[in-house]
Design an enzyme around this catalytic site. Structure first.
Site, PDB file in Angstrom:
ATOM      1  N   HIS A  47      -2.414  -2.180  -9.875  1.00 15.99           N
ATOM      2  CA  HIS A  47      -3.377  -1.597  -8.942  1.00 15.99           C
ATOM      3  C   HIS A  47      -4.627  -2.450  -8.943  1.00 15.99           C
ATOM      4  O   HIS A  47      -5.017  -2.976  -9.984  1.00 15.99           O
ATOM      5  CB  HIS A  47      -3.736  -0.164  -9.362  1.00 15.99           C
ATOM      6  CG  HIS A  47      -4.304   0.632  -8.238  1.00 15.99           C
ATOM      7  ND1 HIS A  47      -5.628   0.564  -7.895  1.00 15.99           N
ATOM      8  CD2 HIS A  47      -3.709   1.475  -7.367  1.00 15.99           C
ATOM      9  CE1 HIS A  47      -5.833   1.352  -6.860  1.00 15.99           C
ATOM     10  NE2 HIS A  47      -4.683   1.921  -6.513  1.00 15.99           N
TER      11      HIS A  47
ATOM     12  N   HIS B  95       0.877  -1.188   0.000  1.00 14.11           N
ATOM     13  CA  HIS B  95       0.000   0.000   0.000  1.00 14.11           C
ATOM     14  C   HIS B  95       0.910   1.232   0.000  1.00 14.11           C
ATOM     15  O   HIS B  95       1.706   1.423  -0.913  1.00 14.11           O
ATOM     16  CB  HIS B  95      -0.926  -0.116   1.223  1.00 14.11           C
ATOM     17  CG  HIS B  95      -2.067   0.837   1.277  1.00 14.11           C
ATOM     18  ND1 HIS B  95      -2.418   1.666   0.246  1.00 14.11           N
ATOM     19  CD2 HIS B  95      -2.961   1.104   2.279  1.00 14.11           C
ATOM     20  CE1 HIS B  95      -3.482   2.387   0.603  1.00 14.11           C
ATOM     21  NE2 HIS B  95      -3.817   2.062   1.840  1.00 14.11           N
TER      22      HIS B  95
ATOM     23  N   ASP C 125       2.670   5.528  -6.688  1.00 10.31           N
ATOM     24  CA  ASP C 125       3.928   5.410  -5.944  1.00 10.31           C
ATOM     25  C   ASP C 125       5.150   5.342  -6.855  1.00 10.31           C
ATOM     26  O   ASP C 125       6.270   5.407  -6.372  1.00 10.31           O
ATOM     27  CB  ASP C 125       3.895   4.145  -5.066  1.00 10.31           C
ATOM     28  CG  ASP C 125       2.906   4.297  -3.927  1.00 10.31           C
ATOM     29  OD1 ASP C 125       2.882   5.369  -3.321  1.00 10.31           O
ATOM     30  OD2 ASP C 125       2.154   3.346  -3.658  1.00 10.31           O
TER      31      ASP C 125
HETATM   32  N1  CMC Z   1       4.781  -6.799 -10.607  1.00 10.73           N
HETATM   33  C1  CMC Z   1       4.656  -7.994 -11.244  1.00 10.73           C
HETATM   34  N2  CMC Z   1       3.479  -8.656 -11.347  1.00 10.73           N
HETATM   35  C2  CMC Z   1       2.393  -8.096 -10.779  1.00 10.73           C
HETATM   36  C3  CMC Z   1       2.453  -6.860 -10.120  1.00 10.73           C
HETATM   37  C4  CMC Z   1       3.698  -6.211 -10.047  1.00 10.73           C
HETATM   38  N3  CMC Z   1       3.818  -5.025  -9.430  1.00 10.73           N
HETATM   39  N4  CMC Z   1       1.219  -6.553  -9.662  1.00 10.73           N
HETATM   40  C5  CMC Z   1       0.413  -7.554 -10.020  1.00 10.73           C
HETATM   41  N5  CMC Z   1       1.127  -8.494 -10.706  1.00 10.73           N
HETATM   42  C6  CMC Z   1       0.593  -9.715 -11.328  1.00 10.73           C
HETATM   43  C7  CMC Z   1       0.321 -10.775 -10.284  1.00 10.73           C
HETATM   44  O1  CMC Z   1       1.429 -11.599 -10.084  1.00 10.73           O
HETATM   45  C8  CMC Z   1      -0.846 -11.497 -10.915  1.00 10.73           C
HETATM   46  O2  CMC Z   1      -0.340 -12.314 -11.932  1.00 10.73           O
HETATM   47  P1  CMC Z   1      -0.982 -13.785 -12.183  1.00 10.73           P
HETATM   48  O3  CMC Z   1      -2.386 -13.498 -12.666  1.00 10.73           O
HETATM   49  O4  CMC Z   1      -0.112 -14.414 -13.202  1.00 10.73           O
HETATM   50  O5  CMC Z   1      -0.963 -14.488 -10.858  1.00 10.73           O
HETATM   51  C9  CMC Z   1      -1.640 -10.385 -11.600  1.00 10.73           C
HETATM   52  O6  CMC Z   1      -0.669  -9.382 -11.901  1.00 10.73           O
HETATM   53  C10 CMC Z   1      -2.749  -9.804 -10.735  1.00 10.73           C
HETATM   54  O7  CMC Z   1      -2.187  -9.390  -9.484  1.00 10.73           O
HETATM   55  P2  CMC Z   1      -2.964  -9.439  -8.101  1.00 10.73           P
HETATM   56  O8  CMC Z   1      -1.979  -9.662  -7.003  1.00 10.73           O
HETATM   57  O9  CMC Z   1      -4.117 -10.372  -8.213  1.00 10.73           O
HETATM   58  O10 CMC Z   1      -3.524  -7.965  -8.030  1.00 10.73           O
HETATM   59  P3  CMC Z   1      -4.097  -7.258  -6.740  1.00 10.73           P
HETATM   60  O11 CMC Z   1      -5.200  -6.386  -7.212  1.00 10.73           O
HETATM   61  O12 CMC Z   1      -4.418  -8.236  -5.672  1.00 10.73           O
HETATM   62  O13 CMC Z   1      -2.865  -6.383  -6.219  1.00 10.73           O
HETATM   63  C11 CMC Z   1      -1.342  -4.615  -5.914  1.00 10.73           C
HETATM   64  C12 CMC Z   1      -2.739  -5.013  -6.435  1.00 10.73           C
HETATM   65  C13 CMC Z   1      -1.230  -3.095  -5.982  1.00 10.73           C
HETATM   66  C14 CMC Z   1      -1.187  -5.058  -4.440  1.00 10.73           C
HETATM   67  C15 CMC Z   1      -0.279  -5.292  -6.799  1.00 10.73           C
HETATM   68  O14 CMC Z   1      -0.386  -4.838  -8.123  1.00 10.73           O
HETATM   69  C16 CMC Z   1       1.141  -5.067  -6.279  1.00 10.73           C
HETATM   70  O15 CMC Z   1       1.602  -5.823  -5.430  1.00 10.73           O
HETATM   71  N6  CMC Z   1       1.854  -3.990  -6.779  1.00 10.73           N
HETATM   72  C17 CMC Z   1       3.162  -3.665  -6.268  1.00 10.73           C
HETATM   73  C18 CMC Z   1       3.016  -2.849  -4.986  1.00 10.73           C
HETATM   74  C19 CMC Z   1       2.536  -1.446  -5.251  1.00 10.73           C
HETATM   75  O16 CMC Z   1       3.021  -0.752  -6.137  1.00 10.73           O
HETATM   76  N7  CMC Z   1       1.586  -0.986  -4.413  1.00 10.73           N
HETATM   77  C20 CMC Z   1       1.043   0.368  -4.486  1.00 10.73           C
HETATM   78  C21 CMC Z   1      -0.386   0.384  -4.915  1.00 10.73           C
HETATM   79  S1  CMC Z   1      -0.960   2.026  -5.397  1.00 10.73           S
HETATM   80  C22 CMC Z   1      -0.938   2.998  -3.999  1.00 10.73           C
HETATM   81  C23 CMC Z   1      -1.742   2.460  -2.888  1.00 10.73           C
HETATM   82  O17 CMC Z   1      -2.912   2.173  -3.036  1.00 10.73           O
HETATM   83  O18 CMC Z   1      -1.183   2.395  -1.810  1.00 10.73           O
END
Ligand code: CMC
Length: 457
Positions: free
Chosen positions: A313, A274, A369
């Protein structure tokens, strides 16, 4: 066509008609009430059908009139105003007023609001002593979370959360004191004397003063950096039902006071998935080190070794509109502070990722971010302060959401349901009858029940 959903329970053959609810835009937000599923039962002993939604992937926990996001089209609006217009024309304090009151202030209202916030920036000297107790290298976010919680002990009247005037006073205090606590956390960590607020400066100018003032009699912030920080604060002020806002609403639903609620929300923000992601982005860029290593790093992210921080996201499946504004701002700010190799690296990382099938097919774009950390670093903020810089402006959003939750007659204490997958009822085993084998069997039992239920779900 009636606005209902027909459900046929194939276990019983019974048919149910469930009304569909809409938000402002029917094609955007349509929902059924979770409790309308309850009458769906296979037998009289049945509790009624629940919806199973870990991590709230498809559950609306509230109705809200504060922030609108269309993640597919990359749209973000506060109280209907596009984020791009607010970033261009508004200030953080005006935006905070908008979030909390629902309308932009008149000139007189803005003047009074600014005066009130400005006159509540000081913190009790005992809070300062409390902060002195932290270890010299304590993370500033840990200090912020604990110190905001400690404010609760200084304002016991804050517990009267159902009184609008009491709420208003705490809202002013919290918005005003967050920058002071944040700056004091930084000064404590680096061993500098605390710099007190200067009421002649703007909200962000004063924050820069409390952070960076040395021996000069009057700190004068660089107007471009002061405005850039104000825009960063506008962009971070609210983002509807994210992890920390959900924590704010959840804790607030038990009628806890707003100081401990903000502490809980800030704790949720601290995590690297986050608000802690901005800190991780900078560490990631430093680890990559040079443009030539970008492809190798992306390949490792694709292999699942780690996530590309600042990418992806839950809601945006398009370019995060905040990241678009910040990318341009990074270029402008770095023109003043001096070009950083990290910006070139970040732009290269973005370019390669956005051409890559892995990121394209998953619709992973830079989020807020990705570029914010580069700007903060260019302004002189140490990396550990980045999540704190997120928490300061988000306080306005948390408080607006908290107030909306408290005044919503449909809201009650938040209490989700669960699908129980543990062991069935069994008799207590006296200690002398429990051998190593019994323990192993116990574990096996739980595992078996869980896996059977997992497939059933
Ligand atoms: N790098 C590589 N792969 C990713 C990433 C990433 N940053 N984010 C998602 N994926 C992949 C993930 O592995 C999955 O692939 P598969 O379908 O093959 O398993 C697919 O994309 C969907 O990901 P998810 O985990 O189901 O997505 P989510 O909605 O649960 O997670 C998130 C959203 C923001 C936690 C995630 O994208 C992430 O971990 N990003 C990196 C951390 C980050 O930048 N966070 C800040 C978010 S914006 C500001 C805020 O709200 O705080």
């Amino acid at each position: 066509m009636p606005d209902t959903l027909t459900i046929i329970d194939n276990r019983t053959g019974k048919r149910y008609e469930i009304p569909i609810l809409y938000g402002t835009y029917p094609r955007h937000d349509a929902a059924i009430r979770g409790t309308d599923l309850r009458p769906i039962r296979a037998s009289d002993e049945d509790f009624g059908l629940l919806s199973y939604d870990p991590a709230f992937l498809n559950t609306a926990a509230c109705k809200s009139a504060i922030t609108f996001i269309d993640g597919d089209r990359g749209i973000l609006r506060y109280r209907g105003y596009p984020i791009e217009q607010l970033a261009e024309h508004s200030t953080y304090l005006e935006t905070a007023y908008l979030l909390l009151h629902g309308e932009l202030p008149t000139a007189a209202e803005l003047e009074e609001w600014t005066r009130e916030i400005t006159h509540h920036t000081l913190i009790h000297e005992s809070i300062k002593k409390f902060m002195d107790g932290f270890h010299y290298d304590a993370h500033p976010m840990g200090m912020l979370v604990s110190t905001v919680a400690a404010l609760s002990t200084f304002y016991p009247e804050a517990r009267n959360v159902n009184d609008p005037e009491t709420r208003r006073r705490q809202i002013v205090r919290l918005i005003a004191k967050m920058p002071t606590i944040a700056a004091f956390a930084y000064r404590h960590r680096v061993g500098l004397p605390y710099a007190y607020p200067d009421n002649e400066l703007s909200f962000t100018g004063n924050f820069l003063n409390m952070m960076f003032r040395m021996t000069e009699p009057k700190y004068r912030p660089d107007p471009v950096l002061e405005r850039a920080l104000d825009v960063l604060f506008i962009l971070h002020a609210d983002h509807e039902q994210n992890c920390s806002t959900n924590a704010m609403r959840n804790v607030g639903s038990s009628l806890a006071d707003p100081y401990v609620c903000v502490a809980a929300a800030a704790a949720a923000l601290y995590g690297p998935l986050h608000g802690g992601a901005n800190e991780q982005v900078l560490r990631m860029l430093q680890e990559i080190g040079s443009k030539s290593r970008v492809p190798e790093y992306i390949a490792r992210a694709k292999r699942g070794e780690f996530r590309l921080m600042g990418f992806g996201h839950r809601v945006y499946k398009n370019y995060d509109p905040r990241a678009r504004i910040l990318k341009e701002m990074a270029i402008r700010v770095l023109d003043i502070t001096g070009r950083s190799p990290l910006l070139d690296l970040a732009m290269e990382l973005e370019r390669i990722a956005l051409e890559d099938e892995y990121f394209v097919s998953r619709r992973l774009y830079p989020n807020v971010d990705f570029y914010s950390g580069i700007i903060y670093q260019a302004m002189g903020f140490p990396i550990e302060m980045f999540p704190v810089l997120f928490a300061i402006p988000r306080t306005a959003g948390w408080l607006a959401q908290w107030q909306e939750m408290l005044t919503d007659p449909e809201q009650r204490i938040a209490r989700p349901r669960q699908i129980y997958v543990g062991p069935d009822a069994r008799d207590y085993v006296p200690l002398d009858k429990r051998g190593g084998r019994a323990a192993a069997t116990r574990g096996d039992d739980v595992g078996r029940v869980a896996s059977v239920s997992d497939t059933t779900l």
